[in-house]
Every structure is written in structure tokens, then in C-alpha cells.
Motif scaffolding. Structure first.
Motif, mmCIF file in Angstrom:
data_model
loop_
_atom_site.group_PDB
_atom_site.id
_atom_site.type_symbol
_atom_site.label_atom_id
_atom_site.label_comp_id
_atom_site.label_asym_id
_atom_site.label_seq_id
_atom_site.Cartn_x
_atom_site.Cartn_y
_atom_site.Cartn_z
ATOM 1 N N ALA A 132 0.837 -1.203 0.000
ATOM 2 C CA ALA A 132 0.000 0.000 0.000
ATOM 3 C C ALA A 132 0.869 1.249 0.000
ATOM 4 C CB ALA A 132 -0.928 0.002 1.207
ATOM 5 N N THR A 133 0.236 2.374 -0.276
ATOM 6 C CA THR A 133 0.902 3.674 -0.246
ATOM 7 C C THR A 133 0.265 4.532 0.842
ATOM 8 O OG1 THR A 133 -0.655 4.692 -1.787
ATOM 9 C CG2 THR A 133 1.263 3.551 -2.744
ATOM 10 N N PRO A 134 0.958 5.585 1.280
ATOM 11 C CA PRO A 134 0.351 6.478 2.274
ATOM 12 C C PRO A 134 -0.993 7.033 1.810
ATOM 13 C CG PRO A 134 2.696 6.929 2.088
ATOM 14 C CD PRO A 134 2.367 5.940 0.996
ATOM 15 N N GLY A 135 -1.073 7.345 0.513
ATOM 16 C CA GLY A 135 -2.319 7.905 0.002
ATOM 17 C C GLY A 135 -3.495 6.955 0.151
ATOM 18 N N TYR B 196 -0.952 1.107 12.619
ATOM 19 C CA TYR B 196 -0.708 0.403 11.364
ATOM 20 C C TYR B 196 0.476 1.085 10.684
ATOM 21 C CZ TYR B 196 -5.170 -2.098 11.636
ATOM 22 O OH TYR B 196 -6.204 -2.922 12.015
ATOM 23 N N ALA B 197 1.512 0.315 10.371
ATOM 24 C CA ALA B 197 2.708 0.882 9.741
ATOM 25 C C ALA B 197 2.907 0.269 8.366
ATOM 26 C CB ALA B 197 3.937 0.621 10.604
ATOM 27 N N LEU B 198 3.273 1.098 7.417
ATOM 28 C CA LEU B 198 3.629 0.567 6.111
ATOM 29 C C LEU B 198 4.920 -0.235 6.225
ATOM 30 C CD1 LEU B 198 2.939 3.556 3.680
ATOM 31 C CD2 LEU B 198 1.564 1.503 4.015
ATOM 32 N N PHE C 127 10.262 2.987 2.241
ATOM 33 C CA PHE C 127 9.002 2.258 2.206
ATOM 34 C C PHE C 127 8.368 2.428 0.825
ATOM 35 C CE2 PHE C 127 8.276 6.520 3.796
ATOM 36 C CZ PHE C 127 7.178 6.965 3.091
ATOM 37 N N SER C 128 7.755 1.383 0.381
ATOM 38 C CA SER C 128 7.052 1.399 -0.909
ATOM 39 C C SER C 128 6.198 0.144 -0.966
ATOM 40 C CB SER C 128 8.052 1.399 -2.074
ATOM 41 O OG SER C 128 8.629 0.126 -2.230
ATOM 42 N N PRO C 129 5.262 0.076 -1.901
ATOM 43 C CA PRO C 129 4.432 -1.136 -2.041
ATOM 44 C C PRO C 129 5.245 -2.385 -2.374
ATOM 45 C CG PRO C 129 3.409 0.722 -3.162
ATOM 46 C CD PRO C 129 4.793 1.164 -2.782
ATOM 47 N N VAL D 265 8.026 -3.331 -0.796
ATOM 48 C CA VAL D 265 8.676 -3.897 0.390
ATOM 49 C C VAL D 265 7.844 -5.076 0.890
ATOM 50 C CG1 VAL D 265 9.426 -3.467 2.758
ATOM 51 C CG2 VAL D 265 9.708 -1.684 1.021
ATOM 52 N N THR D 266 8.484 -6.218 1.053
ATOM 53 C CA THR D 266 7.762 -7.422 1.461
ATOM 54 C C THR D 266 7.661 -7.508 2.986
ATOM 55 O OG1 THR D 266 9.737 -8.804 1.609
ATOM 56 C CG2 THR D 266 8.691 -8.605 -0.559
ATOM 57 N N LEU D 267 6.801 -8.402 3.424
ATOM 58 C CA LEU D 267 6.686 -8.633 4.859
ATOM 59 C C LEU D 267 8.011 -9.140 5.414
ATOM 60 C CD1 LEU D 267 4.990 -8.855 7.456
ATOM 61 C CD2 LEU D 267 4.370 -11.175 6.736
ATOM 62 N N GLU D 268 8.682 -10.020 4.686
ATOM 63 C CA GLU D 268 9.959 -10.568 5.145
ATOM 64 C C GLU D 268 11.002 -9.469 5.260
ATOM 65 O OE1 GLU D 268 8.030 -11.841 2.870
ATOM 66 O OE2 GLU D 268 7.437 -13.727 3.823
ATOM 67 N N ASP D 269 10.980 -8.507 4.315
ATOM 68 C CA ASP D 269 11.896 -7.359 4.394
ATOM 69 C C ASP D 269 11.651 -6.567 5.674
ATOM 70 O OD1 ASP D 269 12.996 -7.948 1.922
ATOM 71 O OD2 ASP D 269 11.624 -6.632 0.828
ATOM 72 N N ASP D 270 10.386 -6.355 5.986
ATOM 73 C CA ASP D 270 10.038 -5.575 7.169
ATOM 74 C C ASP D 270 10.457 -6.305 8.450
ATOM 75 O OD1 ASP D 270 8.095 -3.199 8.200
ATOM 76 O OD2 ASP D 270 7.837 -4.982 9.449
ATOM 77 N N LEU D 271 10.195 -7.596 8.513
ATOM 78 C CA LEU D 271 10.531 -8.361 9.721
ATOM 79 C C LEU D 271 12.038 -8.469 9.920
ATOM 80 C CD1 LEU D 271 7.906 -11.256 9.452
ATOM 81 C CD2 LEU D 271 7.789 -9.200 10.896
ATOM 82 N N LEU D 272 12.797 -8.418 8.839
ATOM 83 C CA LEU D 272 14.251 -8.560 8.913
ATOM 84 C C LEU D 272 14.897 -7.418 9.695
ATOM 85 C CD1 LEU D 272 16.779 -10.160 7.983
ATOM 86 C CD2 LEU D 272 16.809 -8.705 5.933
#
Length: 409
Positions: free
Chosen positions: A29-32, A58-60, A78-80, A82-89
Motif C-alpha cells: 500500500a501507499t500512504p495515500g 498500522y505501519a507501512l 518504504f514502498s508497495p 517492500v515485502t513482509l519478510e523485508d520488514d521483519l528482517l
């Protein structure tokens, strides 16, 4: 967009603990898009939003790249894509790097569940070393989960030692150190926080006055545990058993700091450690940005705790003077917290943890005796100005003397 429950809520659910907060990660998702759906942005440095109805965060999904020193030296991306695995890493510990999908499926790319079962606090990736605040966070989680059998993984312990030696903790600002320490003090085993920091050398950086107490001897007659640092942490355990508030725990932790400043040739005696410690606390609290109430109680406890221990031996005039110094005639809560910290000190000794502490009640009785002396009565007798103050003090001393006369040996 895909939304996942992450972090502490997932961890605590697996541990069977009550979940206090729910944090969510939004992928794709995007901020918009979030703003169009009514989410309210609250994150200044990266996009964090409050849900329009639940108000949960809720965080992107995002990644971070080290760009400087300390815990703020990061570039957030951050961008659409970025995967969940990237975020958890980018997270600190594997047990905090798990997610749960809407259907309840556990997403665990970094084996947090295995470390949860093994009761290990292990870093997710080498990027752990980029944020010095994580050393304090690991110590705080150790204090939170010690009663469940958790310990710091060996490789994480080694990494924390390396970070300290590299000087990265020197970039932490006092406010963040206080924030982590104050939270750790309210955990079930706050003494573990300081033990973990000491084991990796961090305590010498973030609280050098406390670190200096370890190895300082005390008379075995009064302190069977001998070591001042060990005594301090035992007293802190008593504060937990008494469900003491934060300020009392800070005062208990700080009450003997002056013992590292007394003349070594006189050890294990520490004559004068009270004033030495109180003066040190005043400076330390200012330098490290402690809240004023906590600092005041810590200073008073350091300066007057032995007065409380020896209340039976004190002259009535000294008792009234001490009550004045403690602000007991104006701030009864402050005085009672002082008494609580003194009890923690007295009971924080090997084999004496269950020992009664009647001195607190005796000090309370002295305060009550002083309360029977009414300024209005003295004013009615013609006392004014300075003479009124002198008469008030004189009558309080007389009342305390009468109270002490009723005490049995």
C-alpha cells in the motif's frame, strides 16, 4: 493491500500471555491509500497510522539503512514493493519478528517460534549492531521474561559485547537511556536488566555509578552478601515484592552509590557514604535527565536512609530536622515512599529478606506526633514570624520526645 499482526502481540499470544497492544504491518500500500480510507498519520519519520475506529497502529512495511551513528542514524525506505519478510528482517529479536495473517497463519521467516520454545533472546540479523538502543532492549526483555526461563543467546551476547567495545552506545542520548531503564525497572525481574548490561560492558557506559558498586565490600556483620552491587540488586528485588512504584525502585537502586566513593583504606566501612551518594545522585540525575520527583526521592533516600535505620538512636531534635529535610510536613507521599525505599534496603540482604522493618512505623509515629502541634494554637499564644517557627520546632521536638518515651526496647 495485505495486513498482518506483528511483533509483541504475536509473541505474547504464543507464550499464553495477555496481549496489551496490537501492532499491524501493511504490505503493498501507499500512504495515500491509507489516508483515503481514513487512517490518521502519526509517524513523523516513517509512515505510521492510527486505524479510524480501533486507533491501533498500522505501519507501512519498510526497510532501514544505516546512515550515521546512534539509534537515529537511519534512512527509512518504504514502498508497495517492500515485502513482509523485508520488514521483519529489520526487527531486533527473532521472537519479535513473527507475523500472523488474517486467517491465523503464522509467518516466521527467522525462526522466532523455535527461539521462543528454546527460551532464547536472539538477534534477527547482523543489522542488530546498527542500533545501540537494542542492547538495552535485549536487557529489558531479559528482565521481562526471566521468570519464564529466557536467556540471551550466546551469539547475541557476543554481538552486544562488540557493540559496546566499538563505542556505539556512547551515541545514546540520556532521555532514551532513562526510557529503557524506567521501563525495565517495572518488569518482573528488573535486576536482570542490569546484570545483562553489566555482562556485556554496557552498564559502565549507561550507569557507571551503579557499575562501580560491584566488588565494593561491606561489613559481613550487616551485609552477609558483602558485595555492594549484589546488595543493591537484592534490594531491588524486595522493591518488586512490595510492588513499589517506579520512584521507589529508582531510589532503592541508587541508595548506596556513595560507597564506591569512600576511602578504600577504610573498607569495608563506608563512613560518609550517605552524603557522597546524595551529591552524586544530584549530579547524575541532572546529567542523565531523570524526572525531578524520582531524582528528589533518590537523593533523599541516599542521604537519610541510615537515619531511618537508626531512628531509635536519634535525638528528637534530629528526627524533627530530618522530617523537615524530607518535606514530610508538606509531602506525606514522598515521605512514605522514602520509608518504603529504606525498607527495601534493610531487607535486601542475604538471609534477611523476610525481616520486619519496624523503623518505618516508628518514623510514621514521630510524624503523627508532630502533627499534633498546631501552628494556629501557637499563634493564638502570641507567637509570630520567626518566633512562631522556633516555637513550632520546639513543640514538635517535645512531642517526638514524648512519643519516643513510649517505645519499648
Amino acid at each position: 493491500m495485505d495486513i498482518y499482526l506483528v511483533g509483541g502481540a504475536v509473541r505474547d499470544t504464543l507464550l499464553g500471555l495477555a496481549v496489551k497492544d496490537h501492532d499491524w504491518v501493511v504490505v503493498g500500500a501507499t500512504p495515500g491509500q491509507l489516508e483515503q480510507e481514513g487512517y490518521q498519520r502519526v509517524g513523523a519519520d516513517f509512515p505510521v497510522y492510527l486505524h479510524p475506529s480501533s486507533k491501533e497502529e498500522y505501519a507501512l512495511a519498510r526497510t532501514e539503512r544505516k546512515s550515521g551513528h546512534g539509534y537515529t542514524g537511519f534512512e527509512v525506505q518504504f514502498s508497495p514493493d517492500v515485502t513482509l519478510e523485508d520488514d521483519l528482517l529489520r526487527r531486533d529479536l527473532t521472537i519479535n519478528a513473527m507475523a500472523q495473517a488474517n486467517d491465523g497463519t503464522l509467518i516466521d521467516p527467522y525462526h522466532g517460534k523455535a527461539d521462543l520454545d528454546a527460551r532464547l533472546l536472539r538477534h534477527v540479523s547482523p543489522a542488530f549492531r546498527e542500533d545501540p538502543l537494542r542492547v538495552l532492549r535485549v536487557a529489558r526483555f531479559a528482565a521481562r521474561f526471566d521468570h519464564l526461563g529466557f536467556s540471551v543467546a550466546g551469539d547475541t551476547q557476543a554481538l552486544m559485547c562488540d557493540m559496546v567495545q566499538e563505542g556505539e552506545l556512547g551515541y545514546l542520548v540520556p532521555e532514551r537511556i532513562w526510557q529503557e531503564m524506567s521501563r525495565a525497572l517495572m518488569e518482573p525481574n528488573p535486576e536482570v536488566f542490569f546484570q545483562v548490561l553489566r555482562a556485556c560492558g554496557a552498564l559502565k557506559v549507561v550507569f557507571p555509578a551503579l557499575d562501580a558498586l560491584f566488588g565494593i565490600p561491606q561489613p559481613m556483620r550487616w551485609h552477609p552478601e558483602v558485595d555492594t552491587g549484589i546488595h543493591t540488586l537484592k534490594a531491588l528485588q524486595i522493591a518488586v515484592q512490595m510492588d513499589a512504584p517506579l520512584d521507589v525502585r529508582v531510589a532503592t537502586l541508587s541508595h548506596d552509590l556513595g560507597k564506591a566513593l569512600t576511602e578504600p583504606t577504610n573498607w569495608p566501612s563506608h563512613r560518609g557514604h550517605e552524603d557522597l551518594g546524595a551529591d552524586l545522585i544530584r549530579q547524575h540525575a541532572s546529567d542523565w535527565r531523570w524526572p525531578k520527583k524520582a531524582a528528589a526521592l533518590a537523593e533523599h533516600t541516599a542521604r537519610y536512609h541510615t537515619h531511618c535505620h537508626r531512628i531509635r538512636e536519634l535525638r528528637p531534635a534530629t528526627i524533627v530536622k530530618t522530617l523537615n529535610k524530607l518535606g514530610a510536613f508538606r509531602q506525606s507521599d514522598h515521605f512514605r515512599q522514602f520509608l518504603q525505599a529504606c525498607e527495601c534496603d534493610a531487607r535486601g540482604r542475604s538471609g534477611l529478606e523476610q525481616q520486619p522493618y519496624p523503623q518505618a512505623a516508628l518514623f510514621e509515629r514521630c510524624l503523627a506526633a508532630c502533627g499534633s502541634v498546631l501552628p494556629a494554637d501557637l499563634a493564638a499564644q502570641g507567637y509570630q514570624g520567626a518566633e512562631l517557627g522556633e516555637a513550632l520546632n520546639r513543640e514538635r521536638v517535645r512531642a517526638v520526645a514524648q512519643e519516643k518515651a513510649t517505645w519499648s526496647d
